[in-house]
Design a protein around this motif. Sequence first.
Motif, short mmCIF file in Angstrom:
data_model
loop_
_atom_site.label_atom_id
_atom_site.label_comp_id
_atom_site.label_asym_id
_atom_site.label_seq_id
_atom_site.Cartn_x
_atom_site.Cartn_y
_atom_site.Cartn_z
N LEU A 22 -20.54 30.60 1.56
CA LEU A 22 -20.97 29.27 1.97
C LEU A 22 -22.46 29.12 1.69
CD1 LEU A 22 -20.01 26.63 3.28
CD2 LEU A 22 -20.71 27.56 5.48
N PRO A 23 -22.79 28.72 0.47
CA PRO A 23 -24.20 28.58 0.13
C PRO A 23 -24.77 27.26 0.63
CG PRO A 23 -22.85 28.10 -1.78
CD PRO A 23 -21.91 28.47 -0.67
N THR A 24 -26.08 27.20 0.74
CA THR A 24 -26.76 25.92 0.91
C THR A 24 -27.50 25.61 -0.39
OG1 THR A 24 -28.80 26.90 1.77
CG2 THR A 24 -27.14 26.32 3.38
N ASP A 25 -27.52 24.34 -0.75
CA ASP A 25 -28.28 23.88 -1.90
C ASP A 25 -29.25 22.82 -1.44
OD1 ASP A 25 -27.23 25.40 -4.09
OD2 ASP A 25 -25.36 24.28 -3.88
N PRO A 67 -31.85 24.35 -6.33
CA PRO A 67 -32.06 25.67 -5.76
C PRO A 67 -31.17 25.86 -4.53
CG PRO A 67 -33.90 24.22 -5.24
CD PRO A 67 -33.02 23.47 -6.20
N GLY A 68 -30.81 27.10 -4.30
CA GLY A 68 -29.96 27.36 -3.14
C GLY A 68 -29.52 28.81 -3.15
N GLY A 69 -28.69 29.15 -2.18
CA GLY A 69 -28.20 30.52 -2.12
C GLY A 69 -27.26 30.69 -0.95
N PHE A 70 -26.61 31.82 -0.93
CA PHE A 70 -25.56 32.06 0.06
C PHE A 70 -26.11 32.26 1.46
CE2 PHE A 70 -23.42 32.67 -3.89
CZ PHE A 70 -22.13 32.27 -3.63
N SER A 71 -25.40 31.71 2.42
CA SER A 71 -25.79 31.90 3.81
C SER A 71 -25.17 33.19 4.34
CB SER A 71 -25.34 30.70 4.67
OG SER A 71 -23.93 30.64 4.75
N HIS A 72 -25.78 33.68 5.40
CA HIS A 72 -25.28 34.91 6.02
C HIS A 72 -24.68 34.59 7.38
CE1 HIS A 72 -28.97 36.61 3.72
NE2 HIS A 72 -27.94 36.46 2.91
N LEU A 77 -27.16 27.47 9.33
CA LEU A 77 -27.25 26.85 8.00
C LEU A 77 -28.67 26.34 7.77
CD1 LEU A 77 -23.82 25.03 8.18
CD2 LEU A 77 -24.40 26.92 6.65
N ASP A 78 -29.27 25.78 8.82
CA ASP A 78 -30.65 25.32 8.70
C ASP A 78 -31.58 26.47 8.33
OD1 ASP A 78 -29.63 22.92 9.52
OD2 ASP A 78 -30.94 22.69 11.26
N GLU A 79 -31.37 27.60 8.97
CA GLU A 79 -32.21 28.76 8.67
C GLU A 79 -32.03 29.21 7.23
OE1 GLU A 79 -32.23 30.57 13.24
OE2 GLU A 79 -30.91 31.43 11.70
N ARG A 83 -34.87 29.28 4.49
CA ARG A 83 -35.17 30.54 3.83
C ARG A 83 -35.15 30.37 2.31
NH1 ARG A 83 -31.54 33.95 2.00
NH2 ARG A 83 -29.79 33.24 3.28
N GLU A 84 -34.15 29.70 1.80
CA GLU A 84 -34.07 29.48 0.35
C GLU A 84 -35.24 28.63 -0.13
OE1 GLU A 84 -31.94 30.84 -1.59
OE2 GLU A 84 -30.53 31.67 -0.12
#
Lengths: 260, 260
Positions: A22-25, A67-72, A77-79, A83-84
Amino acid sequence: MSPLRAKRIHFRTKKYRSPDGLPTDICLFTILSIPRHTKTKSLPHKQLAVLLIKRKSDTFGEQWALPGGFSHESETLDECAYRELKEETNIDRDVHIEQLKTYYKPGRDPRGWIPSVAYVSLVHEELLKHTQANDDASDAQLFPIEEAFALNLAFDHREILTDALQRVREQMLQTTIAKAFLPDEFTLSELLQVIETVVPSFSSKDRGNFERRLLATTRRQGLLEPVLSADGQPVYSTEFSNSPAKLYRFTGFTPTAMIY
Amino acid sequence: MSPLRAKRIHFRTKKYRSPDGLPTDICLFTILSIPRHTKTKSLPHKQLAVLLIKRKSDTFGEQWALPGGFSHESETLDECAYRELKEETNIDRDVHIEQLKTYYKPGRDPRGWIPSVAYVSLVHEELLKHTQANDDASDAQLFPIEEAFALNLAFDHREILTDALQRVREQMLQTTIAKAFLPDEFTLSELLQVIETVVPSFSSKDRGNFERRLLATTRRQGLLEPVLSADGQPVYSTEFSNSPAKLYRFTGFTPTAMIY
DNA sequence: GTAATAGTGTCTCTGAGACAGTATCTC
DNA sequence: GAGATACTGTCTCAGAGACACTATTAC
């Protein structure tokens, strides 16, 4: 092994295939100032721009993407989005960042079942001055929005960008997010320019009437307040004009916009 | 095995732990009509209500929660939300349904890494007349919003409900979503009632001025149009009053609300 | 006539927008 | 004085809101 962990594993093996990540972009917008070479001081031209990164050779080849990347699991999700954002821009201050929408349709990412939680961030260009985005050799670059739309963006990022832009335009007229593109203290001309840059159809054509609407109407009383010096006198700026312009700031009050 | 499948599996085994599922949860709002026992025909009282389901004995015991369920790889999030909505309400017509926001923070669901994509749906009570929600023995029930907030909802559903309500209130004043709670053709009193029910602070106190604002101002020209019969005469309704009231419909045009 | 909603008339004050004019400062 | 921005004045018409009034219909 904790009971909680036991429960989770029971759940995972039970029934469902689950997403592959579940990435955020992030749609990071900024306003670029382009100095005009006039004979006296003048307001720079302004241009709305969005941050894109060039994807390394993967499924989408060398396309530009948000830009974006996978969440942990251990972060919100905000964090993750923040972070990205920091990774791409090296910004360490708090900036405006807000969830837009989550995108998924079968096939949107050829790597599998990968939705994307899209964010919108609005950043003053000053904060981007020393980031990769300003390095032409970098894989990150700011594009004026028309240019961004002319590109063949990866995934469904064109759709995301379209939605993000619409959201920012709506909010520009209905909230005080203009402050994300302005210093704390600004002149009315700067404010007007920000609004016009984001919402070209706004074009008030008359600085004078804009000023009166904002300062002389009871409905909007308290939206802006003049900046006062220690002795209670208004503070002026000559940054963009030889004629000193009063400085204002947002108060925190937002009048409600309605259609009825 | 297709190259796509190979790529996906490569991806999955490579690096990431991924979410344990991606459910959608739905805040379904409706407006309940409560007849007033007056001596002549009158407008019913209206009450904003939300649909909740009682969870079977699982981690959250018997708490009330928003309806929802896990999405599948083969469907979009919108499709999932709509499918869940239909399962809970047996509605087969298209209704207003819109993505609100995606929620995740560590621990929000004790079963594991389970974000939730929240949706807002607005449904005319007429469409809910014959659904489980009206069966007291059912696990689904409509609650007036104050009552819903008084409950101890499962997960972070109170937070979701709070956000959903705020969104609906904003949109009620800035868009024409009022139409989701109205028949195609309605009287001005009905429209006013819907707005006041969703946004208590609106309270216009004066039907007469409300009418003029909507019909006599150029900014709002074309927001509403009177319903005309075949011979071009306005159509009247006596459903809620002995005095016939003109019927209107929304045109599709929405004036833009702005604060500047 | 009464009870309820539907709608109009009128008045006042605020506000929007067009347009022109004056002010400020540097070079 | 030229060049740029920063205001202020004035006029007209639209609109918001208060308040009172009339209209419609079933009973």
